[in-house]
Design an enzyme around this catalytic site. Sequence first.
Site, PDB file in Angstrom:
ATOM      1  N   ASP A 222      14.746  20.018  35.851  1.00 27.31           N
ATOM      2  CA  ASP A 222      13.931  19.205  34.955  1.00 27.31           C
ATOM      3  C   ASP A 222      12.776  20.040  34.421  1.00 27.31           C
ATOM      4  OD1 ASP A 222      12.451  16.698  33.986  1.00 27.31           O
ATOM      5  OD2 ASP A 222      14.181  15.820  34.990  1.00 27.31           O
ATOM      6  N   HIS A 259       7.713  14.503  33.559  1.00 22.30           N
ATOM      7  CA  HIS A 259       9.048  13.933  33.691  1.00 22.30           C
ATOM      8  C   HIS A 259       9.727  14.385  34.987  1.00 22.30           C
ATOM      9  CE1 HIS A 259      13.411  13.526  32.795  1.00 22.30           C
ATOM     10  NE2 HIS A 259      13.031  12.475  32.083  1.00 22.30           N
ATOM     11  N   SER A 413      17.101   8.730  32.553  1.00 24.60           N
ATOM     12  CA  SER A 413      16.447   9.716  33.420  1.00 24.60           C
ATOM     13  C   SER A 413      15.904   9.073  34.683  1.00 24.60           C
ATOM     14  CB  SER A 413      15.300  10.407  32.682  1.00 24.60           C
ATOM     15  OG  SER A 413      15.754  11.438  31.856  1.00 24.60           O
TER      16      SER A 413
END
Length: 698
Positions: A222, A259, A413
């Site tokens: 990520d 994220h 996600s």
Amino acid sequence: PNDIQPQQTESNPRFLNQKNTMKIQSISLAVLLAAQYNSVWAADSIRGRGLQFQYQKNKNNKGKGKNNGGNKGGNKGGNKGGNKGGGDKGGDKDGGDGVDADSKTFIVSLKDTKGDPTEKCEAIAADFGGEVDKVFKTVMTGCSIKIPNGANAKMKGDLTSAMTADVDVAMFEEDEMMFISENEDYQDPQSWGLDRVNECQRVLDNSATRLDATGVRVFILDTGIYRQNNDFAGLIDTNSDCHYSSIPGENHFDDGNGHGTHVASTTCGKTYGVAKDCDLCAVKVLSNSGSGSSSGVIAGIEYVASKCPSGMKCVANMSLGGGFSQSLNDAVAAAVTAGVTMVVAAGNENSDACNKSPASAATAITVGSTTSSDVRSSFSNFGECLDIYAPGSGIKAAWTGGADATNTISGTSMASPHVAGLVAGILGASPTNLTPALVLEALEQTSTTPDAVMDNKSGVGLASTACVAGPTPPPTPPPPTPPPTPCPGAALKVEILTDNYGSETTWKLTNKCNNDVVRTGDGYASNTLYTDDFCVDDPAEFEFEIKDSYGDGICCSYGQGYYKLYKNTVDLVIEGGEFEDIEIKTFGSCDVNPPPPAPTPPVTPPPVSPTPPPVSPTPPPVSPTPPPVSPTPPPVSPTPSPTASPTSPPTTMCKVVNVEVTDSRGDTHNLGPITLGEGTEVKSLDFNVVEEGFETCP
């Protein structure tokens, strides 16, 4: 760049029908996911809510166009037995998070999968006036090559045509952008995902069951992980070599986006994680802006596969995606072959996930998103390539920027790490390391039925740990299996043990009497024993042909493979393994074998008949020297006896012996007279002949 398609003719592997030549026996396994955790989002009291589930190993195809057994051949994953093509000329070069406007980057897969790809990649790059960006040796054999616009010294026409014509290139595609699979933010601070995955029916009773993932290595591919957040206290070993970044100038613990931190927190954070006590690894493949390249993601997958040694329990989460990329899908497949369970986000375009990568990777676990009402999230991708749903709308977890920072966001996600946490718990609870295919079986056994998810569009259930918590009644035993019908001709068995590169091996059996191909074999995994039993004509002449696509046989350079043939369970002595590209053996005959003649009894002298057979009017002389006869010969009896002549020799007399033997105590035993066969003598010296004589043979 989402409309860029790979330059090849193969279709999406999700829709390829792959042969399953391996007989898989049905097994069942009950696993207790321990470390129960009761929480009203803050409490630590133990409630003892466990989970038991069973799963079968005999599901080879889910019936939705996705073969879960994996790509049998797989990618070679690097060098075969060492660097056959030369030494390592250097490591990967750092690349950017996207595509340079002044150049084009291509992901190149080489035809030669057994040598070090560095030298060939450098030669190809030089031919096109470019430079090698990254070299891949583990999950694929190839590289990414950056070619400046207008700098191509070799190409006179279309770059695609020139690259296709290169004799060393098996496949190539233009590098494209990858993005995080995040959607809009939610203001509701309550995170309900942990609550939902520990229920079969939606209750949302503000309790969560955390799963023990001790000993399981979890890779988060990520934007990096902000390790200073308290949700990761004690979970990240900063000295471990499992951390990596493919983004130049950005450290794996430098998550300027948030994220990756959120995804890692949902997977196995101390407060917001589905699992606990995992070995958490930061693999940064997206920049702080939330974007990256396919080649950068492949570099991350390659690093993950290299840091999951045999026997280690590993899961990787990829909450990212872009357009369809065969190279990226192949890298995922190779990582799965190496033993890493790959969990990926389906994507947020409200479209078919089979058009996206890595969502379309056949052996990845592809996750769609649901709301707290068990409705498919409006943004979630769907279709044949989806494996399971999980909570993804309005999920709260750790964030970057502070020790207690959190954020509530939505997207596939956010759904994917819920499943990654469940996978970590499944692996942690299993006494042995489960294959990625068996992990998916376990997930399906504990998920809800598809009708629990409204607007499903995929025919799969919602991830859960509780849907088979109670004892399962034993199944009704099937009726007895009738005995197999015997082959009308002959039963043939082909036994194949593959070497380290099973996908190179193919064979076929041809009936030479009619030139029909009777049987073929291909798509083999490495170092695996296969048996194929089938019926053939008999009599017939057959030709067995076995090939190795690389030209080094199946023994003994890269493994101890062999082949062997049996007919009606009898070894035909048709076997081998040490050959180059092909070996052919023939056996049998097209001629119809006549039935064997009836057994003829041994010829024995006819018994003496009381009435001898008649003789001819002129009898033959009974002696070579006939006795003198009177002027008037005596009348001949019309039925004389063949033994009537007094001058006939004793041709039917046999030797009689009287023998005695002495045992170990010294006692002598007389065995009595024994009549030997006609013309035989005593041969053995193990007894004493005490008397001899003759009598009529029996």
